[in-house]
Design an enzyme around this catalytic site. Sequence first.
Site, PDB file in Angstrom:
ATOM      1  N   HIS A  10       6.028  -4.535  -6.190  1.00 18.01           N
ATOM      2  CA  HIS A  10       4.962  -3.568  -6.482  1.00 18.01           C
ATOM      3  C   HIS A  10       4.919  -3.270  -7.969  1.00 18.01           C
ATOM      4  O   HIS A  10       5.821  -3.639  -8.718  1.00 18.01           O
ATOM      5  CB  HIS A  10       5.266  -2.229  -5.796  1.00 18.01           C
ATOM      6  CG  HIS A  10       5.265  -2.279  -4.311  1.00 18.01           C
ATOM      7  ND1 HIS A  10       4.155  -1.964  -3.567  1.00 18.01           N
ATOM      8  CD2 HIS A  10       6.250  -2.585  -3.427  1.00 18.01           C
ATOM      9  CE1 HIS A  10       4.471  -2.065  -2.278  1.00 18.01           C
ATOM     10  NE2 HIS A  10       5.725  -2.450  -2.168  1.00 18.01           N
ATOM     11  N   TYR A  39      10.129   3.529  -2.675  1.00 18.03           N
ATOM     12  CA  TYR A  39      10.691   2.206  -2.998  1.00 18.03           C
ATOM     13  C   TYR A  39      12.211   2.191  -2.879  1.00 18.03           C
ATOM     14  O   TYR A  39      12.865   3.227  -2.972  1.00 18.03           O
ATOM     15  CB  TYR A  39      10.332   1.819  -4.439  1.00 18.03           C
ATOM     16  CG  TYR A  39       8.863   1.870  -4.760  1.00 18.03           C
ATOM     17  CD1 TYR A  39       7.960   1.023  -4.132  1.00 18.03           C
ATOM     18  CD2 TYR A  39       8.373   2.765  -5.712  1.00 18.03           C
ATOM     19  CE1 TYR A  39       6.608   1.061  -4.446  1.00 18.03           C
ATOM     20  CE2 TYR A  39       7.012   2.811  -6.036  1.00 18.03           C
ATOM     21  CZ  TYR A  39       6.135   1.959  -5.400  1.00 18.03           C
ATOM     22  OH  TYR A  39       4.814   1.998  -5.710  1.00 18.03           O
ATOM     23  N   HIS A 115       2.677  -6.995  -3.100  1.00 23.55           N
ATOM     24  CA  HIS A 115       2.025  -6.045  -2.197  1.00 23.55           C
ATOM     25  C   HIS A 115       0.653  -6.555  -1.747  1.00 23.55           C
ATOM     26  O   HIS A 115       0.312  -6.527  -0.572  1.00 23.55           O
ATOM     27  CB  HIS A 115       1.889  -4.710  -2.960  1.00 23.55           C
ATOM     28  CG  HIS A 115       1.318  -3.584  -2.144  1.00 23.55           C
ATOM     29  ND1 HIS A 115       1.139  -2.328  -2.659  1.00 23.55           N
ATOM     30  CD2 HIS A 115       0.880  -3.531  -0.858  1.00 23.55           C
ATOM     31  CE1 HIS A 115       0.627  -1.545  -1.709  1.00 23.55           C
ATOM     32  NE2 HIS A 115       0.454  -2.248  -0.622  1.00 23.55           N
ATOM     33  N   CYS A 137      -2.035  -4.549  -6.756  1.00 21.66           N
ATOM     34  CA  CYS A 137      -0.579  -4.425  -6.887  1.00 21.66           C
ATOM     35  C   CYS A 137       0.140  -5.700  -6.453  1.00 21.66           C
ATOM     36  O   CYS A 137      -0.121  -6.178  -5.353  1.00 21.66           O
ATOM     37  CB  CYS A 137      -0.110  -3.250  -6.031  1.00 21.66           C
ATOM     38  SG  CYS A 137       1.667  -2.970  -6.093  1.00 21.66           S
TER      39      CYS A 137
END
Length: 153
Positions: A10, A39, A115, A137
């Site tokens: 990401h 995350y 992502h 992303c």
Amino acid sequence: MKPVKLLVVHCSATPANRDIGVAEIRTMHKAKGWRDVGYHYVIRRDGTVEKGRADNVMGAHVTGHNDGSLGICLVGGVKPDLKAEINFTPAQFAALRELLTRLQTKFPGSRICGHRDLSPDRNGDGVVSPGEWVKECPTFNVDLWWSQGKVQR
Ligand SMILES: [Zn+2]
């Protein structure tokens, strides 16, 4: 959480001059009502890898794929006007490669992707094409970078 099978890259979607890390992102995510940063790893502008959630705790980073995946966030990814831009530093790319290599050893057979590659394949042709990306992303083609070292949109 299920065994880790997916390593998802990401970006933080913050401008290059914002030198933030896991503490700031944790604050942003808690402001959304989440219990922790979404995350598992955050890679700062200088390439420092910071730990977010534990590897055995489900993250909150990609709709429909949080179970059995780890989320790794590169800080950066947008211009000052917040439009997508590939602006990660060489230190970040080096740290990302090292981290992914380590994680693939820890979780053999895990697949690496960005992502945007997990966006729904709306027309069902088996390829998630740019028109189908939910968001950009992490702004670059993770497959191409991982396999050939080329950084491009
Ligand atoms: Zn993302």
